[in-house]
Design an enzyme around this catalytic site. Structure first.
Site, PDB file in Angstrom:
ATOM      1  N   HIS A  63       0.717  -1.136   0.104  1.00 54.88           N
ATOM      2  CA  HIS A  63       0.033   0.034  -0.220  1.00 54.88           C
ATOM      3  C   HIS A  63       0.663   1.205   0.105  1.00 54.88           C
ATOM      4  O   HIS A  63       0.223   2.326   0.128  1.00 54.88           O
ATOM      5  CB  HIS A  63      -1.037  -0.090   1.307  1.00 54.88           C
ATOM      6  CG  HIS A  63      -1.972  -1.039   1.213  1.00 54.88           C
ATOM      7  ND1 HIS A  63      -3.304  -0.845   0.960  1.00 54.88           N
ATOM      8  CD2 HIS A  63      -1.807  -2.083   1.881  1.00 54.88           C
ATOM      9  CE1 HIS A  63      -3.944  -1.852   0.945  1.00 54.88           C
ATOM     10  NE2 HIS A  63      -3.070  -2.695   1.535  1.00 54.88           N
ATOM     11  N   LYS A  90      -7.938  13.691   4.593  1.00 55.99           N
ATOM     12  CA  LYS A  90      -7.151  12.384   4.501  1.00 55.99           C
ATOM     13  C   LYS A  90      -6.088  12.515   5.755  1.00 55.99           C
ATOM     14  O   LYS A  90      -6.276  13.458   6.451  1.00 55.99           O
ATOM     15  CB  LYS A  90      -6.672  12.439   3.182  1.00 55.99           C
ATOM     16  CG  LYS A  90      -6.002  13.765   2.759  1.00 55.99           C
ATOM     17  CD  LYS A  90      -5.412  13.777   1.373  1.00 55.99           C
ATOM     18  CE  LYS A  90      -6.235  13.864   0.269  1.00 55.99           C
ATOM     19  NZ  LYS A  90      -6.602  12.600  -0.314  1.00 55.99           N
ATOM     20  N   ARG A  91      -5.533  11.450   5.906  1.00 60.35           N
ATOM     21  CA  ARG A  91      -4.465  11.543   6.795  1.00 60.35           C
ATOM     22  C   ARG A  91      -3.743  12.865   6.662  1.00 60.35           C
ATOM     23  O   ARG A  91      -3.290  13.042   5.446  1.00 60.35           O
ATOM     24  CB  ARG A  91      -3.682  10.429   7.197  1.00 60.35           C
ATOM     25  CG  ARG A  91      -4.256   9.115   7.525  1.00 60.35           C
ATOM     26  CD  ARG A  91      -3.165   7.915   7.327  1.00 60.35           C
ATOM     27  NE  ARG A  91      -2.997   7.420   6.072  1.00 60.35           N
ATOM     28  CZ  ARG A  91      -1.831   7.109   5.568  1.00 60.35           C
ATOM     29  NH1 ARG A  91      -0.746   6.957   6.433  1.00 60.35           N
ATOM     30  NH2 ARG A  91      -1.736   7.000   4.292  1.00 60.35           N
ATOM     31  N   LYS A 118       0.937  14.151   0.770  1.00 65.32           N
ATOM     32  CA  LYS A 118      -0.171  14.453   0.410  1.00 65.32           C
ATOM     33  C   LYS A 118      -0.566  15.964   0.168  1.00 65.32           C
ATOM     34  O   LYS A 118      -1.552  16.437  -0.440  1.00 65.32           O
ATOM     35  CB  LYS A 118      -1.420  14.056   1.496  1.00 65.32           C
ATOM     36  CG  LYS A 118      -1.373  12.501   1.558  1.00 65.32           C
ATOM     37  CD  LYS A 118      -2.429  11.907   2.626  1.00 65.32           C
ATOM     38  CE  LYS A 118      -2.163  10.425   2.907  1.00 65.32           C
ATOM     39  NZ  LYS A 118      -3.203   9.703   1.987  1.00 65.32           N
ATOM     40  N   THR A 172      -8.600   6.468  -1.959  1.00 64.27           N
ATOM     41  CA  THR A 172      -9.853   5.944  -1.845  1.00 64.27           C
ATOM     42  C   THR A 172     -10.940   6.929  -1.432  1.00 64.27           C
ATOM     43  O   THR A 172     -12.079   6.740  -2.215  1.00 64.27           O
ATOM     44  CB  THR A 172     -10.162   4.773  -1.108  1.00 64.27           C
ATOM     45  OG1 THR A 172      -9.679   5.152   0.279  1.00 64.27           O
ATOM     46  CG2 THR A 172      -9.537   3.398  -1.462  1.00 64.27           C
ATOM     47  N   LYS A 185     -14.649   7.757  -3.452  1.00 67.23           N
ATOM     48  CA  LYS A 185     -15.810   8.215  -2.721  1.00 67.23           C
ATOM     49  C   LYS A 185     -16.390   9.964  -3.139  1.00 67.23           C
ATOM     50  O   LYS A 185     -17.825   9.713  -3.344  1.00 67.23           O
ATOM     51  CB  LYS A 185     -15.647   8.365  -1.165  1.00 67.23           C
ATOM     52  CG  LYS A 185     -15.431   7.082  -0.636  1.00 67.23           C
ATOM     53  CD  LYS A 185     -14.498   7.185   0.859  1.00 67.23           C
ATOM     54  CE  LYS A 185     -13.872   6.002   1.189  1.00 67.23           C
ATOM     55  NZ  LYS A 185     -12.904   5.989   2.156  1.00 67.23           N
TER      56      LYS A 185
HETATM   57  C1  26Q Z   1       4.998   1.336   8.857  1.00 69.11           C
HETATM   58  C2  26Q Z   1       6.098   1.012   9.721  1.00 69.11           C
HETATM   59  C3  26Q Z   1       6.073   1.115  10.983  1.00 69.11           C
HETATM   60  C4  26Q Z   1       5.023   1.540  11.758  1.00 69.11           C
HETATM   61  C5  26Q Z   1       3.620   1.810  10.864  1.00 69.11           C
HETATM   62  C6  26Q Z   1       3.830   1.615   9.351  1.00 69.11           C
HETATM   63  C7  26Q Z   1       2.719   1.877   8.637  1.00 69.11           C
HETATM   64  C8  26Q Z   1       1.416   2.091   9.138  1.00 69.11           C
HETATM   65  C9  26Q Z   1       0.328   2.520   8.460  1.00 69.11           C
HETATM   66  C10 26Q Z   1       2.743   1.987   7.216  1.00 69.11           C
HETATM   67  C11 26Q Z   1       1.485   2.413   6.472  1.00 69.11           C
HETATM   68  C12 26Q Z   1       0.645   2.501   7.091  1.00 69.11           C
HETATM   69  C13 26Q Z   1      -0.853   2.889   6.340  1.00 69.11           C
HETATM   70  C14 26Q Z   1      -0.945   2.906   4.901  1.00 69.11           C
HETATM   71  C15 26Q Z   1      -1.980   3.552   4.469  1.00 69.11           C
HETATM   72  O1  26Q Z   1      -3.015   3.768   4.603  1.00 69.11           O
HETATM   73  N1  26Q Z   1      -1.861   3.328   2.940  1.00 69.11           N
HETATM   74  C16 26Q Z   1      -2.731   3.699   2.077  1.00 69.11           C
HETATM   75  O2  26Q Z   1      -3.526   2.656   1.729  1.00 69.11           O
HETATM   76  C17 26Q Z   1      -4.724   3.211   0.928  1.00 69.11           C
HETATM   77  C18 26Q Z   1      -5.424   1.530   0.456  1.00 69.11           C
HETATM   78  O3  26Q Z   1      -4.705   1.081  -0.288  1.00 69.11           O
HETATM   79  C19 26Q Z   1      -4.485   3.794  -0.491  1.00 69.11           C
HETATM   80  O4  26Q Z   1      -5.415   4.117  -1.213  1.00 69.11           O
HETATM   81  C20 26Q Z   1      -3.622   5.110  -0.212  1.00 69.11           C
HETATM   82  O5  26Q Z   1      -2.894   5.594  -1.261  1.00 69.11           O
HETATM   83  C21 26Q Z   1      -2.391   4.729   0.868  1.00 69.11           C
HETATM   84  O6  26Q Z   1      -1.746   5.602   1.455  1.00 69.11           O
END
Ligand code: 26Q
Length: 749
Positions: free
Chosen positions: A297, A482-483, A488, A590, A594
């Protein structure tokens, strides 16, 4: 209990002198009885979705909708003098923080809707993602006690507890099952850690701060905890059915790893098979290969998980030992494939004291997928290019999707009913029918405008209640929710707003239609720059909203505690969806889908799923700007100097200087200066403006102004908006899930 009985019992329900929470429990419990009484059939082959996040949102309305009783419940309650919306005071289950977690929730919804056996496995955090308040412009984090009103949608399964062992502690994993209603009833099983105070910590918080050793250990424990509990259970079930023959394990179980967080499940399966059931190592690896698939992701290097070898050895010695064996096996195989040393190190599971979870996943699983076309291409050509060279067949694209049940039918009844009136109700069960709207767009545009106006009115009312800020009717709504993350580029939107504001003040921007910019975003608690951006946006909002010369034309709102329920209101009441990430960095997005489905045009870069969105709804019906991936690549190679742009562009200078010239205050924290320096001088770990904010700013402002001008032709603009709705069926997660099911899991209704 059948449907009629549910309705009868609901009619009989004595609502007098009951609190909202009491009623919530009684109605939910009736719905659970009704929902669980049917349709739960065992499947020959199940798929399992392992995810560290499930961002479910509110269950009440959605479950009633899925059970086909929402409208009748609304009516019955209304006859009793109760507005069903009172249940909006019940908390969201925010067991996730963004796209990855919400995707998991949409996938479960779609699989159940299609009658496909997909079960979820995750963690039942005591506290979900923090609640956000804004105090003095700064984000403040408060605990999210989502079970404050109870949890009538979960069932604790006392008899199905499991044990998960770490070197220094043994933890009980207690399952809580949440049904997922649809054509069949699937289950989201969330594990809660129990047994000691130490054990309980494992399922206490989503994303414990991992900037300390202790935090990292906790995070590792979380990942292993739910992976091991889930895989252990599947092995035990298999054992009961087939005895110790595991040759057909992968025929019964397909396990999807939602990013790398559950990757230790692979190692745990190999551990159980080899250590407990004497399966040979090579055979166990083959079983794992046939069982697992992995979704990536993110391509951001800092988000690619690595686990330190010493840490693993200390906390999970058996897992560590297997990881080492996997590393040797990989090295051996790659050597036989005549890979160069460089290629081997690029793909290595283990390097310089760390295990790479992504490389491990890519090496073992049968299928790796990206989440939008561009993203999958980037995986193939860049992030995993060497693996792609040797195992091209492993790679697939599965463009993300969203469930139209929550994101259209539930959040926008008015638009849904317009669609019913125009093309009939078939689209509600077969979303591909939505394209039938295309020939009718001109004729329903006026009605669409009325509906959009009403959804904006509802949104403004909600914002007035929650933020205490009144937005006048008639404003164009531009939203970026979004986050909060640098890539972003919420900061770029902030600068664009400042430039437009200046233009309004000095008269260079004319005939501007009244517009409000809505932001919603949580920042990771330790992410200083993201927090600085929140403060900056709030400072801008204060200044602009109180400027009587312009506040009839321009407003800025940062909504507090943006979450799934807020999103439901915002996507329905937005005209312009802002999706402005640096090209190549947003895997898919995503939220963009929406908004599209609800009839917003996209103002965005050629990134993630935006590309597919404009391909399907027409570039002329959206507003694309900024550098594309190849240009970003070129700029990186040839050198990019944002100072040049600041020197030559007075507007940019005005906007960026606002960080440091005293226009705004950062409360003495120095955080604005830090942002300024990140853009102009860089930092030890990156060059100046490494997300190309200044590079794309001018074309961004131009796009925003073009939208504003086009909006004056309200009907023509509505046609563009409706083109988006009419062509959004592709972005239903029903389509996505069907693709996973047909091409990866091979499960059937
Ligand atoms: C990584 C290493 C250590 C701790 C945490 C993490 C970590 C935590 C959360 C890495 C990534 C995330 C979350 C990622 C995320 O939400 N990605 C999003 O996924 C969506 C669904 O596929 C996409 O639409 C977005 O583009 C993408 O940013």
């Amino acid at each position: 209990m059948d449907r009629t009985e549910f309705i009868n019992q609901l009619k009989k329900l004595n609502t007098n002198e009951k609190t909202t929470v009491e009623l919530y429990h009684e109605i939910s419990s009736l719905a659970m009885n009704y929902g669980l009484s049917g349709l739960k059939k065992p499947a020959a082959r199940n798929a399992y979705y392992l995810s560290i996040e499930f961002l479910i949102g509110r269950s009440f309305f959605n479950n009633l909708l899925e059970l086909g009783v929402l409208e009748e419940t609304r009516q019955i309650l209304s006859d009793k003098g109760i507005d069903i919306n009172v249940f909006e005071e019940i908390e969201d289950a925010a067991l996730g923080n963004g796209g990855l977690g919400r995707l998991a929730a949409c996938f479960l919804d779609s699989a159940a809707g299609l009658g496909l056996p997909l079960q979820g496995y995750g963690i039942r955090y005591k506290y979900g993602l923090f609640k956000q308040a804004v105090r003095n412009g700064f984000q403040v984090e408060l605990p999210d006690d989502w079970q404050r009103f109870g949890d009538p949608w979960s069932q604790r399964k006392e008899g199905e507890k499991r044990t998960v062992k770490f070197a220094d502690m043994t933890v009980t994993a207690v399952p809580y099952d949440m049904p997922v209603f649809g054509k069949r009833v699937n289950t989201l099983r969330l594990w809660q850690a129990e047994g000691s105070a130490e054990a309980e910590k494992i399922s206490e918080y989503l994303y414990p701060a991992d900037d300390t050793e202790e935090g990292k250990i906790l995070r590792l424990r979380q990942e292993y905890f739910f992976s091991a509990a889930s895989v252990g259970e599947l092995v035990e079930k298999h054992l009961k059915k087939y005895g110790k023959s595991f040759g057909n394990f992968s025929e019964e179980n397909a396990i999807q790893l939602n990013d790398t967080h559950p990757v230790l499940a692979i190692v745990e399966l190999i551990r159980i098979l080899t250590a407990e059931y004497r399966v040979g190592f090579a055979d166990a690896c083959e079983i794992a290969q046939k069982t697992f698939s992995y979704t990536n992701h993110t391509v951001l290097p800092e988000a690619l998980e690595c686990w330190n070898a010493e840490l693993l050895e200390k906390i999970l010695p058996e897992i560590y030992a297997i990881l080492l064996k996997l590393h040797l096996k990989q090295k051996d195989e790659l050597t036989k494939l005549h890979c160069t040393q460089e290629e081997i190190s690029e793909m290595a599971i283990y390097a310089s004291g760390n295990f790479s979870m992504a490389n491990l996943a890519v090496y073992i699983v049968h299928t790796v997928n990206g989440v939008a076309k561009l993203h999958t291409d980037i995986l193939k050509n860049s992030l995993f290019r060497t693996a792609y060279k040797y195992y091209p067949k492993k790679f697939q694209n599965k463009t993300n999707g969203i469930t139209q049940r929550r994101w259209l039918m539930l959040c926008n009844r008015e638009l849904s009913e317009l669609i019913d009136r125009t093309i009939g109700k078939n689209w509600r069960t077969d979303i591909s029918a939505l394209s039938g709207l295309n020939p009718h767009i001109e004729s329903i545009a006026d009605e669409f405008i009325r509906i959009k106006t009403e959804k904006k009115r509802q949104l403004f009312e909600y914002i007035a209640q929650h933020e205490g800020t009144v937005i006048p009717n008639g404003f164009i709504v531009y939203s970026q929710v979004k986050r909060l993350h640098e890539y972003k580029r919420q900061l770029m939107t902030a600068f664009a707003i400042l430039e437009i504001y200046k233009g309004l003040k000095d008269g260079t921007v004319r005939n501007f239609q009244p517009s409000v910019f809505l932001f919603g975003a949580k920042s990771a608690p330790s992410y200083k720059r993201a927090k600085a951006v929140i403060k900056f946006i709030n400072e801008i909002a204060d200044k602009i909203n109180s400027d009587e010369q312009t506040n009839g034309l321009l407003r800025v709102i940062f909504v507090q505690n943006y979450n799934v329920s807020y999103a439901e209101k915002i996507v329905a009441g937005t005209d312009v969806s802002l999706q402005v990430s640096t090209a190549g960095l947003e895997a898919s997005g995503t939220g963009n889908m929406k908004f599209m489905m609800n009839g917003a045009v996209t103002c965005g870069t050629m990134d993630g799923a935006n590309i597919e969105i404009v391909e399907l709804s027409g570039r002329e019906n959206n507003y694309i700007f900024g550098a594309e991936v190849d240009e970003i690549e070129r700029l990186k190679e040839e050198g990019y100097n944002p100072l040049e742009l600041l020197k030559t562009n007075e507007l940019h200078r005005y906007a960026v200087s606002a960080l440091i010239d005293g226009t705004f205050t950062d409360g003495g924290t120095g955080c604005f200066k830090e942002l300024y320096e990140a853009l102009t001088v860089g930092a030890t770990w990156h060059k100046p403006d490494h997300y190309f904010v200044l590079h794309d700013l001018q074309s961004y402002v131009a796009a925003l102004l073009k939208i504003n001008a086009d909006y004056t032709q309200r009907k023509a603009f509505a046609v563009k908006q409706l083109k988006n709705t009419a062509n959004s069926a592709y972005f239903s997660s029903d389509r996505t899930i069907k693709e996973y099911s047909d091409c990866i899991w091979k499960i059937m209704e």
